[in-house]
Scaffold this active site. Structure first.
Site, short mmCIF file in Angstrom:
data_model
loop_
_atom_site.label_atom_id
_atom_site.label_comp_id
_atom_site.label_asym_id
_atom_site.label_seq_id
_atom_site.Cartn_x
_atom_site.Cartn_y
_atom_site.Cartn_z
CE1 TYR A 149 7.59 -6.00 2.20
CE2 TYR A 149 6.05 -5.57 1.23
CZ TYR A 149 6.45 -5.40 2.44
OH TYR A 149 6.63 -4.14 3.27
CE LYS A 153 6.22 -6.11 5.73
NZ LYS A 153 6.65 -5.06 6.97
#
Length: 244
Positions: A149, A153
């Site tokens: 994750y 990002k």
């Protein structure tokens, strides 16, 4: 500070629930014509039942060709919010290529895909548009079990900067916001454990997680003419987490 989007057409992805839903509603309240896009039809239908003038579209953003065709068919937009994302939280040593691909397909590739379509039409129409990408504090700081994750990002932040550089000459501004934990359904995947949540809150000078409205307000500002000289930033909405 009153902000109006009257007469503006805005696409919001991941608008069925959570932060995306909050953004779509607030922009609608400010006069915008909203197209809410999400994978899950039922979430969109509940949104439209409350706000009938919001148009809804369901598509799986991991499907590049179908998403591209759908967004192409929607016509011209004055602004875009790339909010749709998925979170798969697992230890670094357990990360799988499948989970990596799933995450990057939605969190990065879909942003590239949708933004290309929307931005090209802005350029063709000589629209000085705005794009806001919803990133995360996880792009700036290492968080346990967030390897994939966080990587997605961080890639989104880099993509934001590249978009700002290349689209700026066309009068199109591109920025990102980087919230701390906002306890939406997606955030509960990683932060439902009270002990884990308490540990994170202890690292936030304000001592709490963020509210959906606090992200929404920042996005509305960045989309508006009030931020007309802000381009290529990654704005933390984290209560000071990244300052420590």
């Amino acid at each position: 500070m009153e902000i109006s989007f009257k007469g503006k057409r805005i696409l919001v992805t991941g608008a069925g629930q959570g932060v995306g839903r909050g953004i779509a509603i607030e922009l609608w309240r400010a006069g915008a014509n909203i197209v809410a896009l999400s994978k899950t039809r039922i979430h969109l239908e509940t949104l439209q039942s409350e706000y009938p003038s919001i148009d809804i579209v369901d598509v799986d953003l991991a499907d590049w060709e179908k998403t591209r065709a759908v967004v192409e068919s929607l016509g011209h937009f004055d602004a875009l919010v790339n909010n749709a994302a998925i979170a798969i939280c697992e230890p670094f040593l357990s990360c799988s290529p499948g989970d990596f691909d799933k995450t990057f397909d939605v969190n990065v590739k879909a942003v590239l895909n949708i933004s290309q379509v929307v931005a090209r039409k802005m350029v063709e129409n000589k629209t000085h548009g705005t794009i806001v990408n919803i990133s995360s504090q996880a792009s700036k700081a290492a968080l346990k079990d967030h390897a994939i994750y966080s990587s997605s990002k961080a890639a989104l932040d880099a993509l934001t900067r590249a978009m700002a550089l290349e689209l700026g000459p066309h009068g199109i501004r591109v920025n990102a916001v980087n919230p701390t934990v906002i306890m939406t359904a997606m955030a509960k995947v990683g932060w439902a454990d009270p002990n884990k949540a308490a540990e994170m809150k202890s690292k936030i000078p304000l001592g709490r997680f963020g509210e959906v409205s606090e992200v929404v307000n920042a996005v509305v500002f960045l989309l508006s003419d009030r931020s007309s000289m802000i381009n290529g930033v990654e704005l933390p909405i984290d209560g000071g987490f990244l300052a420590t």
